[in-house]
Design an enzyme around this catalytic site. Structure first.
Site, PDB file in Angstrom:
ATOM      1  N   SER A 187      54.001  40.382  46.277  1.00 46.93           N
ATOM      2  CA  SER A 187      52.571  40.052  46.330  1.00 46.93           C
ATOM      3  C   SER A 187      52.225  38.873  45.427  1.00 46.93           C
ATOM      4  O   SER A 187      52.750  38.762  44.312  1.00 46.93           O
ATOM      5  CB  SER A 187      51.762  41.268  45.870  1.00 46.93           C
ATOM      6  OG  SER A 187      50.436  40.901  45.575  1.00 46.93           O
ATOM      7  N   SER A 188      51.322  38.015  45.877  1.00 50.69           N
ATOM      8  CA  SER A 188      50.917  36.871  45.053  1.00 50.69           C
ATOM      9  C   SER A 188      50.214  37.324  43.773  1.00 50.69           C
ATOM     10  O   SER A 188      50.080  36.552  42.833  1.00 50.69           O
ATOM     11  CB  SER A 188      50.026  35.932  45.862  1.00 50.69           C
ATOM     12  OG  SER A 188      48.894  36.627  46.337  1.00 50.69           O
ATOM     13  N   ASP A 189      49.760  38.575  43.730  1.00 49.78           N
ATOM     14  CA  ASP A 189      49.104  39.100  42.531  1.00 49.78           C
ATOM     15  C   ASP A 189      50.090  39.785  41.586  1.00 49.78           C
ATOM     16  O   ASP A 189      49.672  40.475  40.647  1.00 49.78           O
ATOM     17  CB  ASP A 189      48.013  40.101  42.944  1.00 49.78           C
ATOM     18  CG  ASP A 189      46.930  39.441  43.773  1.00 49.78           C
ATOM     19  OD1 ASP A 189      46.294  38.500  43.267  1.00 49.78           O
ATOM     20  OD2 ASP A 189      46.743  39.857  44.927  1.00 49.78           O
TER      21      ASP A 189
ATOM     22  N   ASP B  93      31.305  61.500  37.117  1.00 49.30           N
ATOM     23  CA  ASP B  93      32.472  62.369  37.302  1.00 49.30           C
ATOM     24  C   ASP B  93      33.768  61.622  36.979  1.00 49.30           C
ATOM     25  O   ASP B  93      34.807  62.242  36.746  1.00 49.30           O
ATOM     26  CB  ASP B  93      32.546  62.864  38.756  1.00 49.30           C
ATOM     27  CG  ASP B  93      31.565  64.001  39.039  1.00 49.30           C
ATOM     28  OD1 ASP B  93      31.162  64.695  38.089  1.00 49.30           O
ATOM     29  OD2 ASP B  93      31.226  64.199  40.223  1.00 49.30           O
TER      30      ASP B  93
ATOM     31  N   HIS C 205      35.960  37.573  42.179  1.00 44.13           N
ATOM     32  CA  HIS C 205      37.167  37.915  42.898  1.00 44.13           C
ATOM     33  C   HIS C 205      37.005  39.303  43.539  1.00 44.13           C
ATOM     34  O   HIS C 205      36.364  39.415  44.581  1.00 44.13           O
ATOM     35  CB  HIS C 205      38.357  37.820  41.933  1.00 44.13           C
ATOM     36  CG  HIS C 205      39.685  37.974  42.593  1.00 44.13           C
ATOM     37  ND1 HIS C 205      40.873  37.736  41.946  1.00 44.13           N
ATOM     38  CD2 HIS C 205      40.025  38.368  43.839  1.00 44.13           C
ATOM     39  CE1 HIS C 205      41.879  37.954  42.773  1.00 44.13           C
ATOM     40  NE2 HIS C 205      41.390  38.330  43.924  1.00 44.13           N
TER      41      HIS C 205
ATOM     42  N   HIS D  33      45.046  46.655  43.894  1.00 46.76           N
ATOM     43  CA  HIS D  33      44.095  45.558  44.055  1.00 46.76           C
ATOM     44  C   HIS D  33      43.635  45.561  45.504  1.00 46.76           C
ATOM     45  O   HIS D  33      44.460  45.628  46.418  1.00 46.76           O
ATOM     46  CB  HIS D  33      44.778  44.229  43.716  1.00 46.76           C
ATOM     47  CG  HIS D  33      43.934  43.034  44.012  1.00 46.76           C
ATOM     48  ND1 HIS D  33      42.637  42.901  43.580  1.00 46.76           N
ATOM     49  CD2 HIS D  33      44.209  41.902  44.724  1.00 46.76           C
ATOM     50  CE1 HIS D  33      42.152  41.739  43.996  1.00 46.76           C
ATOM     51  NE2 HIS D  33      43.072  41.122  44.692  1.00 46.76           N
TER      52      HIS D  33
ATOM     53  N   TYR E  39      37.169  71.654  36.344  1.00 48.77           N
ATOM     54  CA  TYR E  39      37.254  71.202  37.728  1.00 48.77           C
ATOM     55  C   TYR E  39      38.710  71.207  38.151  1.00 48.77           C
ATOM     56  O   TYR E  39      39.583  70.828  37.376  1.00 48.77           O
ATOM     57  CB  TYR E  39      36.682  69.786  37.864  1.00 48.77           C
ATOM     58  CG  TYR E  39      36.639  69.301  39.294  1.00 48.77           C
ATOM     59  CD1 TYR E  39      35.526  69.545  40.103  1.00 48.77           C
ATOM     60  CD2 TYR E  39      37.726  68.628  39.843  1.00 48.77           C
ATOM     61  CE1 TYR E  39      35.489  69.109  41.415  1.00 48.77           C
ATOM     62  CE2 TYR E  39      37.694  68.194  41.162  1.00 48.77           C
ATOM     63  CZ  TYR E  39      36.570  68.445  41.935  1.00 48.77           C
ATOM     64  OH  TYR E  39      36.550  68.015  43.246  1.00 48.77           O
TER      65      TYR E  39
ATOM     66  N   HIS F 293      40.212  44.061  48.264  1.00 46.32           N
ATOM     67  CA  HIS F 293      38.957  43.321  48.430  1.00 46.32           C
ATOM     68  C   HIS F 293      37.973  44.225  49.176  1.00 46.32           C
ATOM     69  O   HIS F 293      37.291  43.786  50.109  1.00 46.32           O
ATOM     70  CB  HIS F 293      39.183  42.021  49.206  1.00 46.32           C
ATOM     71  CG  HIS F 293      39.874  40.954  48.426  1.00 46.32           C
ATOM     72  ND1 HIS F 293      39.549  39.616  48.500  1.00 46.32           N
ATOM     73  CD2 HIS F 293      40.892  41.017  47.538  1.00 46.32           C
ATOM     74  CE1 HIS F 293      40.347  38.909  47.703  1.00 46.32           C
ATOM     75  NE2 HIS F 293      41.174  39.731  47.118  1.00 46.32           N
TER      76      HIS F 293
END
Lengths: 231, 231, 231, 231
Positions: free
Chosen positions: D74-76, D120, D171, D95, D229, D97
């Site tokens: 991945s470019s990230d 929560d 971003h 990540h 919970y 979008h």
């Protein structure tokens, strides 16, 4: 004593929530009451819907004590218990964080009655109970949530039979009904009415509430002594 | 006399409503007319879509009297009957509470013509009939709804053949067409146009209406004597 | 001469439109060009997607004349023809009425560049061509739409290789690319960017455009000579 | 040494993104770390989800160097590497979008805490890191993005264990967690909270933030030492 009938009813009703788009992950729960036995079956806490089975539904009495089941019941169990204890004609309760109803709850506004979709189900604005006092929050929070709901109806002179849905301010909606299936139905109606009300205000910010004659007519079509909707 | 053809047409058209996302639960109905026989087939009241069959469609005449069928017809039956009686070239009618069209109806605003998606189907703003007088609401409400629709077109000098869709103020949309399939198509178009119009106003609150040359061009591409859309 | 390869490419690309939620009914069309042969395959007009087959794609030359096929081509065929004729490096064109992109077109606003989702694909605001003059609309409308698109790029000093998407004011989006699949990809990107831009303005009405350094960086990650996105 | 376990975990987590509606095409990536081995498995760049397999996940060390795999990561990837290097208790990073979270990032606003759905999961507003300085953008952009995220938390006196989600201004969102599955869960929660917050402001523009007692109560129901919970 067998609780299989309410476990199955609670299971079926819980499984409707993701199908109707009312929950993300485990953000919701349905219970089904056996009023004669004084207990209800409720979703176990934090268990994904795809892993649920009828047998996993936890049996709890109207004081919130677990009667049967190995799993921990929903963290909202005490709210359900309080409402079953005080409202003797309801058989099911639903809690969701459905998107539009929750946005109204976060805004701490009642949902105004703007059209017949709303009036087909309720003659009044859908109430938003105010957030609780800090002392109540720090105390027995879920138990107090039940009283917060009842008090909000009382202040508006509404009975739980006249309106089967409410928003808890800053939190999210609760709905109820004679059966768990009806309570789920009410949750879906509430989400739709909540979305339509927001869109209506966006289209016309000064939009007036529905007039009394239409409120009366539409509610009585479905619910009055001379109702003529359904079979 | 057999009504199987209109029962099947009404059934098929009703089943399109949930597929197109135009109804929640039973909040909608379609009818299909046999004009020669002077009757129409319509959805039974309050029956879930998954339980419908062609044989369950109720046969009603243009005065709203049930001719055949054991189930109670849709509570909106008289509105359908009035429109069939007065508009002799329509073969199908649809009523839904689709979200965006209903929000415009609740706001009591006509939907302005903002683009070619609208103009491909109508040359005018989509009318919103005002809510009825209280006396009419308290009287024969669904029957009067039919007249409210016809009067709203008359006031705008529109025929039911020029525009096949309308909003009833505070209530929800009705659409119609030569066939029930066309009426369902119109309901889906209306919902899309209603959503686009709201978004358009949000993007640019002072947006102007579409200019006449584009209205004319797009409508005539699809509908004029020299239309060149479709096969 | 066989056109099967572009018929199949056009068919596959057209079938992506409903899957990606970009069209209602027949409100869209894709074409696929064979530049050596000087023709393109395009969806027949008004035929529902579920009835399409590769063999039904109509073969048209760059002047808009049908070369092969029994069906009438899309009513937007002349717009496609003009763009293929003038832009020699494109292999596919898409037209849709996707909801958010169409709302921007109806508002006659360019879509401002607000974030990297936009900048990953374009370095500029997505242009909105103004509505045509009435004379052009009344004349050869679809043919003139092609020129309206080209003129809008020219006025902004943009080439069709720098930006592969545009809005036609009051109408709806067109996108293009080296292949029909890329043109469909661009239509989906445009719809997402259009929705994000509207939401961004709602969250913060005075939001500034993306700064130049981020525009440059993100575009070059995917498209520059030193791009490092993809395989 | 085998990396199959993290390749499978990364694969499973990546495949959740389209199912949860969080990505269009390839606009997102998940990584899964093996902290003992000092590496993580990450989605290859630009490969469609339907073509992914566990074996295609690229193995990268915490300095961003590819250790195993034929595909480009991945470019990230460098952003992931920086966060794994500095945050020693996380096992997964996501990540996307996703539409609403990205709209908040584009608006460069923190998402205010308006209700219990938010509380929560987090006791604070969801931070939006400001866009980077131009020099950092032009330099090692993805590497600097990692530091931009860490600095934004530092300025708010937050640890990565107190909050597992952030927006990067202009971003899009990043989320993390002890496992890749938890990081994906956080991405879906963030998208829902982002949508609810926008709707809440639309319903009531002057809406106040959630009060402290409710923030504390709801977070501690799920996360405190006395949490009740789940199972």
């Amino acid at each position: 004593m067998s609780y299989q009938h309410i476990q199955e009813a609670a299971y079926e009703a819980n499984m409707q929530l993701p199908k109707l788009g009312l929950v993300l992950f485990t953000f919701g729960n349905v219970s089904a009451a056996d009023r004669a036995a004084g207990v209800f079956a409720i979703k176990p806490s934090g268990v994904p819907y795809e892993e649920l089975t009828p047998a996993k539904m936890v049996i709890v009495d109207f004081d919130g004590k677990t009667v049967e089941g190995n799993l921990r019941p929903s963290s909202d169990t005490l709210t359900h218990a309080v409402l079953y204890k005080h409202w003797e004609n309801i058989g099911g309760i639903v809690h969701t964080h459905s998107t539009y109803a929750t946005a109204w709850a976060q805004s701490q506004r009642d949902i105004p009655i703007y059209g017949t979709t709303h009036a087909d189900h309720n003659t009044v604005d859908i109430p938003c109970a105010p957030p609780m006092d800090d002392v109540m929050i720090q105390g027995d929070y879920e138990y107090q949530t039940g009283f917060q709901i009842m008090n909000a109806l009382k202040e508006r002179n509404l009975s739980y039979e006249e309106i089967e849905m409410i928003l808890v301010g800053n939190h999210a909606p609760f709905t109820w009904g004679k059966t768990p299936a009806k309570a789920v139905y009410n949750s879906a109606v509430l989400e739709t009415v909540a979305k339509m009300a927001l869109l209506t205000e966006q289209i016309r910010p000064d939009v007036p509430r529905l007039k009394d004659a239409l409120i009366k007519k539409h509610f009585e079509r479905k619910h009055g002594p001379n109702s003529y909707y359904g079979q």
